[in-house]
Every structure is written in C-alpha cells, then in structure tokens.
Design a protein around this motif. Structure first.
Motif, PDB file in Angstrom:
ATOM      1  N   LEU A   1       0.804  -1.221   0.000  1.00 58.97           N
ATOM      2  CA  LEU A   1       0.000   0.000   0.000  1.00 58.97           C
ATOM      3  C   LEU A   1       0.838   1.274   0.000  1.00 58.97           C
ATOM      4  N   GLY A   2       2.058   1.180   0.519  1.00 59.61           N
ATOM      5  CA  GLY A   2       2.865   2.378   0.679  1.00 59.61           C
ATOM      6  C   GLY A   2       2.332   3.232   1.812  1.00 59.61           C
ATOM      7  N   LEU A   3       3.029   4.303   2.117  1.00 57.43           N
ATOM      8  CA  LEU A   3       2.588   5.255   3.138  1.00 57.43           C
ATOM      9  C   LEU A   3       1.962   6.461   2.457  1.00 57.43           C
ATOM     10  N   PRO A   4       0.963   7.089   3.112  1.00 56.64           N
ATOM     11  CA  PRO A   4       0.351   8.275   2.518  1.00 56.64           C
ATOM     12  C   PRO A   4       1.376   9.386   2.317  1.00 56.64           C
ATOM     13  N   ALA A   5       1.107  10.262   1.347  1.00 53.96           N
ATOM     14  CA  ALA A   5       1.959  11.435   1.157  1.00 53.96           C
ATOM     15  C   ALA A   5       1.994  12.222   2.454  1.00 53.96           C
ATOM     16  N   SER A   6       3.154  12.722   2.802  1.00 54.07           N
ATOM     17  CA  SER A   6       3.324  13.341   4.119  1.00 54.07           C
ATOM     18  C   SER A   6       2.710  14.727   4.242  1.00 54.07           C
ATOM     19  N   GLY A   7       2.246  15.284   3.140  1.00 55.28           N
ATOM     20  CA  GLY A   7       1.691  16.625   3.222  1.00 55.28           C
ATOM     21  C   GLY A   7       2.791  17.670   3.223  1.00 55.28           C
ATOM     22  N   ASP A   8       2.409  18.923   3.356  1.00 56.63           N
ATOM     23  CA  ASP A   8       3.375  20.022   3.278  1.00 56.63           C
ATOM     24  C   ASP A   8       3.939  20.312   4.660  1.00 56.63           C
ATOM     25  N   HIS A   9       4.725  19.358   5.214  1.00 56.27           N
ATOM     26  CA  HIS A   9       5.269  19.536   6.549  1.00 56.27           C
ATOM     27  C   HIS A   9       6.422  20.520   6.585  1.00 56.27           C
ATOM     28  N   GLY A  10       6.974  20.848   5.407  1.00 61.35           N
ATOM     29  CA  GLY A  10       8.101  21.765   5.380  1.00 61.35           C
ATOM     30  C   GLY A  10       7.728  23.156   5.848  1.00 61.35           C
ATOM     31  N   ASN A  11       6.464  23.523   5.697  1.00 60.04           N
ATOM     32  CA  ASN A  11       6.033  24.864   6.082  1.00 60.04           C
ATOM     33  C   ASN A  11       5.406  24.924   7.473  1.00 60.04           C
ATOM     34  N   VAL A  12       5.438  23.811   8.195  1.00 60.96           N
ATOM     35  CA  VAL A  12       4.798  23.797   9.503  1.00 60.96           C
ATOM     36  C   VAL A  12       5.606  24.648  10.491  1.00 60.96           C
ATOM     37  N   ASP A  13       4.888  25.349  11.337  1.00 65.67           N
ATOM     38  CA  ASP A  13       5.522  26.111  12.419  1.00 65.67           C
ATOM     39  C   ASP A  13       5.811  25.118  13.545  1.00 65.67           C
ATOM     40  N   ARG A  14       7.065  24.693  13.644  1.00 63.41           N
ATOM     41  CA  ARG A  14       7.441  23.627  14.570  1.00 63.41           C
ATOM     42  C   ARG A  14       7.079  23.949  16.013  1.00 63.41           C
ATOM     43  N   ASP A  15       7.418  25.142  16.474  1.00 67.51           N
ATOM     44  CA  ASP A  15       7.146  25.507  17.865  1.00 67.51           C
ATOM     45  C   ASP A  15       5.645  25.536  18.142  1.00 67.51           C
ATOM     46  N   LYS A  16       4.885  26.040  17.171  1.00 69.66           N
ATOM     47  CA  LYS A  16       3.426  26.096  17.348  1.00 69.66           C
ATOM     48  C   LYS A  16       2.845  24.685  17.399  1.00 69.66           C
ATOM     49  N   LEU A  17       3.346  23.797  16.562  1.00 69.60           N
ATOM     50  CA  LEU A  17       2.844  22.427  16.574  1.00 69.60           C
ATOM     51  C   LEU A  17       3.174  21.744  17.896  1.00 69.60           C
ATOM     52  N   ILE A  18       4.372  21.970  18.409  1.00 69.65           N
ATOM     53  CA  ILE A  18       4.740  21.352  19.689  1.00 69.65           C
ATOM     54  C   ILE A  18       3.841  21.863  20.811  1.00 69.65           C
ATOM     55  N   ASP A  19       3.521  23.155  20.775  1.00 68.47           N
ATOM     56  CA  ASP A  19       2.572  23.692  21.763  1.00 68.47           C
ATOM     57  C   ASP A  19       1.201  23.022  21.611  1.00 68.47           C
ATOM     58  N   ASP A  20       0.761  22.837  20.357  1.00 66.70           N
ATOM     59  CA  ASP A  20      -0.514  22.172  20.109  1.00 66.70           C
ATOM     60  C   ASP A  20      -0.494  20.724  20.594  1.00 66.70           C
ATOM     61  N   LEU A  21       0.634  20.059  20.412  1.00 65.92           N
ATOM     62  CA  LEU A  21       0.749  18.670  20.855  1.00 65.92           C
ATOM     63  C   LEU A  21       0.597  18.568  22.376  1.00 65.92           C
ATOM     64  N   GLU A  22       1.159  19.518  23.085  1.00 62.92           N
ATOM     65  CA  GLU A  22       1.016  19.538  24.545  1.00 62.92           C
ATOM     66  C   GLU A  22      -0.443  19.674  24.942  1.00 62.92           C
ATOM     67  N   GLN A  23      -1.141  20.600  24.293  1.00 59.30           N
ATOM     68  CA  GLN A  23      -2.553  20.823  24.613  1.00 59.30           C
ATOM     69  C   GLN A  23      -3.420  19.639  24.177  1.00 59.30           C
ATOM     70  N   ALA A  24      -3.084  19.044  23.042  1.00 61.83           N
ATOM     71  CA  ALA A  24      -3.849  17.891  22.554  1.00 61.83           C
ATOM     72  C   ALA A  24      -3.699  16.708  23.498  1.00 61.83           C
ATOM     73  N   LEU A  25      -2.499  16.500  24.017  1.00 58.41           N
ATOM     74  CA  LEU A  25      -2.290  15.398  24.958  1.00 58.41           C
ATOM     75  C   LEU A  25      -3.065  15.632  26.246  1.00 58.41           C
ATOM     76  N   LEU A  26      -3.105  16.869  26.709  1.00 55.52           N
ATOM     77  CA  LEU A  26      -3.904  17.195  27.884  1.00 55.52           C
ATOM     78  C   LEU A  26      -5.382  16.899  27.622  1.00 55.52           C
ATOM     79  N   ALA A  27      -5.872  17.290  26.455  1.00 52.64           N
ATOM     80  CA  ALA A  27      -7.276  17.024  26.109  1.00 52.64           C
ATOM     81  C   ALA A  27      -7.557  15.532  26.087  1.00 52.64           C
ATOM     82  N   GLY A  28      -6.649  14.767  25.469  1.00 56.87           N
ATOM     83  CA  GLY A  28      -6.840  13.323  25.405  1.00 56.87           C
ATOM     84  C   GLY A  28      -6.866  12.684  26.776  1.00 56.87           C
ATOM     85  N   LYS A  29      -5.976  13.134  27.666  1.00 57.36           N
ATOM     86  CA  LYS A  29      -5.950  12.617  29.033  1.00 57.36           C
ATOM     87  C   LYS A  29      -7.262  12.910  29.745  1.00 57.36           C
ATOM     88  N   ILE A  30      -7.785  14.104  29.566  1.00 61.90           N
ATOM     89  CA  ILE A  30      -9.062  14.458  30.193  1.00 61.90           C
ATOM     90  C   ILE A  30     -10.152  13.497  29.727  1.00 61.90           C
TER      91      ILE A  30
END
Length: 477
Positions: free
Chosen positions: A305-334
């Motif tokens: 099947l291969g892996l899906p195309a990774s999308g345009d990750h080159g333009n992602v704001d790394r610091d913003k995504l890491i902040d979002d990941l922290e908040q998303a993990l908190l939401a999931g834990k709740i």
C-alpha cells in the motif's frame, strides 16, 4: 516469638518488595514461598529488616506465626493459582481470617471468591496494588474491596505502607467484594489510554517533525514542568534519553514496535461495553496494542500500500505544533479519565458498591502509574460534585476542554494528512464532539432499525406512534 501482624505468600519481585515495605514501616510479617530456597535468599537480601520477618517452611508454620484474625496476602500469578492457594490455606485457617488477593485479578473472580467464603467463617479481600516494583517497595496506591470489618483489621498496616500525597496515605476501602479490583482494572484501562496517547504524540514528533529521541526527550521534560506533570511523562523522558549499551543508539530506537498486554485494559473495555458506557480511549488503546502485534502483516502491507503522502510539513511552524501537541495530549488525558470515572460510576450502581469518586482520585495522586498533577484537580471536581454525570461538564474541566479543543483538532488534522495513526487522540475528539452535541444522528439508526426489524422509536413530538411508514419494506426482511 512475637506473632506477625500480617502474612504474605509469594516472594516474587512484587511480593518480596511489598514484604520489605511492610517490615520497613515497623510491621512484623510472616512470609512463605512454595520453594524455601527463595525464602532463604529473600532473608539474606533483607538485611536489617530480617529481624521483623518470620520465614516459614510450611503452611502450618506460616499460619501459626500470624496474629488472629489472620490477614494473609496472596501475591502470586492471577487466575487458577490463586484458587489453588486458597484451597491449600483454608484447612489451616480459623473464623474471621482474611485471604487477600493482591494481584491483577479479574474483579468477577474476586466476587466469586468472596461469595464462596460467605458461609465458611472466613473472608476475602480483593486488593488492587499499583506502582510496579518501585511502588511495592516504597509506597504503592492501594485499592481495597471487601467487608468493612476486614478492612479495619488491615488498615493500620496498609496505611503505613501506602504512598503519601501531602501526608495523606493513598489507600482506602472502596466497597464490598470486587470493588477494589474493579477500580484497579479501570486504573489500568486509563493507563493504557494514557500510554497510547503519549506514544501517538511521540510518533508525530518523530515522524512528522523528524526529531531525534533526545530532542523529543527535551520536549517531554519541558511538559513535565507544566500541566502534563505526571509519572508517565517523567519516565517517557528518561526512556527517550537512555542509550543502548550494545549499539550506542537511543534504546527506544532498538526496541521492536510490538506492545504486550496482560488483560486489564481489555477487561476495562469489555466491562464498559457490558454496561453501555463509552470508553473509546481505552478501546482504541487496546486495539492499537493488538494491531501492533501484527508486525509482519504491517510490514507486508506497507510494501503493498505504501505510506500516505506526508503533506506540506516543510512549512509547519514547529514551535506552534509542539505547543498544540502539549494541549492535545492534555485534552486526550481528560477524555480518558472522564470515561474511566464514568465507567466506575455505572459499575457502582450495578454492583451496589457506592464507589467514592473523590477518594479514588485521591488515592491515585501518588504511588500509582497514572499519578499526575491534575488528579488533584479531579479530586477537587468530584469533592464539589461527587454525583456529576461526567467529569468534562464540571466547571474546571469544561474550561480545559474548551481551551484545548482547537489544538486537538489541529493535531489530529496534521496527523491524518501525514498518515500518522492517532486512534486514541482521535477517539477523544470524537467523544467530546458526540457528548456535547444535543441532537446527533442516531435518529437515522433508529429509523433503519425500525425498517428492517420493527424495533420502534420515540418521536420528537412525543406522539404515541412508534413505527415509520415503511410499507412493504418490513416484510422484505
């Protein structure tokens, strides 16, 4: 010789550590192991604590060494071995003696064992113990189920050995028969969900941002100083920093991605389904572990099947995504905790336990695997409203859900576009969205059920007409 206050059978790692903990806290304890050589080695390793330990060669000697009514902890492999050990013990016990299963037992087995002793003069405690080897040795979280009288007999010992949170012992009596083991089962179900979501976040950092294990460890170290402060976040950082002594590479990179499981997560999901309470985070985590075991199939599927195309990750704001990941993990834990407590609330009604939700949150604040900073907030929420329908509608947690909502959606979108599986995090979002939507889509399901099976439905206008105008369709099925 002075009699022991309590006895313990089974000097494996957990039993040995628990025995040393009991002795260290000033309690005299009798110990017995099927092979006496293990007992002798245990006594050699006990050091100064050996003076408070009575090693016994036979069951008769062991029982005689304990002060009546005798509390006897059985710390052996769960299942049939416990039943066999109980049968061996029973002829030697007297009225009001207490057999205590401290393993990861199925709470239904605990209920059965408790009931089997009702007319015997003996009694039974199902005792959930969380914290692993370290907790057993220095202070676990302990969940007790049995008669209140039997709890009072063991309370001084268990209070002395339990973990402490701000001076409060993380142990309590939670109700009759299987209450303690049921709460421990749900604890483990939440643990499954928590671990799975942490792994999903790790996957995004590794595969979505191409971060190394050490770089990811730095992220978890930072998070552990904030709202996500917890034992699992703490050990995740340590695991990610560890080096493989053979290859010199990060240890985590050398481990095959196949997760084991012993059954408690599955039991949590099954009991939630039996009671009709959604526990989607636990279910997703159990399924993810099962899927991880299909390593050969996954590798073959990737080639086909291969892996899906990774999308345009080159333009992602790394610091913003890491902040979002922290908040998303908190939401999931709740979401995972809310579901776990909802399952316990329903079980409390079904089995007549009157489970004390604030107390459960309290005794999970230290010692156990899912201990975390926000368990104090859960304690506070349930103390203010112990009968609340769901944790996420309490004022404090409703605000947290709202605050983390956007981040959770962005993270799941990022993962989906990049082909990175996040089943537990996605289940949290689905749960929140379904729970807070006053009018969902089950009306269509009810129409379908009525069409093919004449199951009926309730009407929005309250009219006393419960079938649709499907005509001959009903006869065709």
């Amino acid at each position: 010789m002075e009699q022991a206050e309590i006895g313990l059978i089974g000097l494996g790692v957990m039993g040995a550590n628990l025995s040393l903990n009991i002795a260290e806290k000033g309690n005299r304890i009798a110990v017995f192991n099927r092979t006496y050589a293990a007992t002798e080695q245990f006594m050699k390793d006990a050091g100064e604590l050996a003076d408070r330990i009575i090693p016994c060669k036979t069951i008769e000697e062991f029982v005689a060494a304990i002060r009546p009514p005798r509390p006897i902890i059985i710390m052996i492999k769960a299942g049939d071995p416990v039943d066999q050990q109980m049968e061996l013990l029973k002829p030697h016990l007297e009225k009001n003696d207490i057999m205590i299963d401290a393993g990861n037992a199925n709470f239904r087995d605990t209920i059965r064992r408790f009931d089997s002793l009702k007319d015997s003069g003996l009694t039974f405690i199902g005792m959930g113990v969380s914290g692993g080897e370290e907790g057993a040795r220095h202070g676990p979280s302990i969940m007790v189920g049995g008669t209140e009288e039997s709890w009072k007999r063991v309370e001084p010992v268990l209070t002395s050995i339990a973990a402490k949170f701000n001076g409060e012992p993380c142990v309590d009596w939670l109700g009759n028969d299987g209450a303690g083991h049921f709460v421990k089962t749900i604890h483990n179900g939440i643990e499954y969900a928590d671990m799975q979501m942490i792994a999903e976040i790790y996957g995004i950092l590794r595969d979505g941002l191409n971060m190394s294990a050490v770089e990811i460890a730095d992220v978890f170290a930072k998070w552990n100083k904030g709202r996500l402060n917890s034992y699992l976040i703490e050990i995740t950082e340590k695991v990610l920093r560890a080096k493989d002594p053979i290859s010199g590479r990060p240890m985590v990179d050398m481990i095959v991605d196949k997760a084991g499981q012993k059954g408690t997560g599955k039991w949590s999901a099954i009991e939630a389904q039996n009671m009709g309470v959604p526990a989607t985070g636990i279910e997703a985590a159990v399924a993810a572990r099962s899927l991880s075991s299909f390593k050969d199939q996954r590798e073959a599927a990737e080639k086909i099947l291969g892996l899906p195309a990774s999308g345009d990750h080159g333009n992602v704001d790394r610091d913003k995504l890491i902040d979002d990941l922290e908040q998303a993990l908190l939401a999931g834990k709740i979401g995972a905790y809310a579901q776990g407590f909802a399952v316990m609330a329903e079980a409390s009604k079904e089995f007549g336990w009157s489970l004390p939700m604030p107390t459960i949150a309290k005794i999970w604040r230290a010692g156990c695997i899912i201990r975390s900073q926000f368990l104090d907030e859960i304690t506070s929420a349930f103390t203010k409203d112990p009968d609340v329908a769901n944790l996420i509608v309490t004022p404090a947690f409703a605000d947290m859900v709202k605050d983390t909502d956007g981040a959770l959606r962005r993270v799941i979108s990022f993962a989906a576009l990049g082909g990175m599986p996040v089943p537990a995090l996605a289940s949290a979002l689905g749960y929140f969205d379904a729970y807070r939507r006053g009018r969902g889509t089950a009306n269509l399901i009810q129409a379908q059920r009525d069409f093919f099976g004449a199951h009926g439905f309730d009407r929005t206008d309250g009219a006393d007409k419960h079938h649709g105008p499907w005509g001959s369709g009903l006869a065709d099925f």
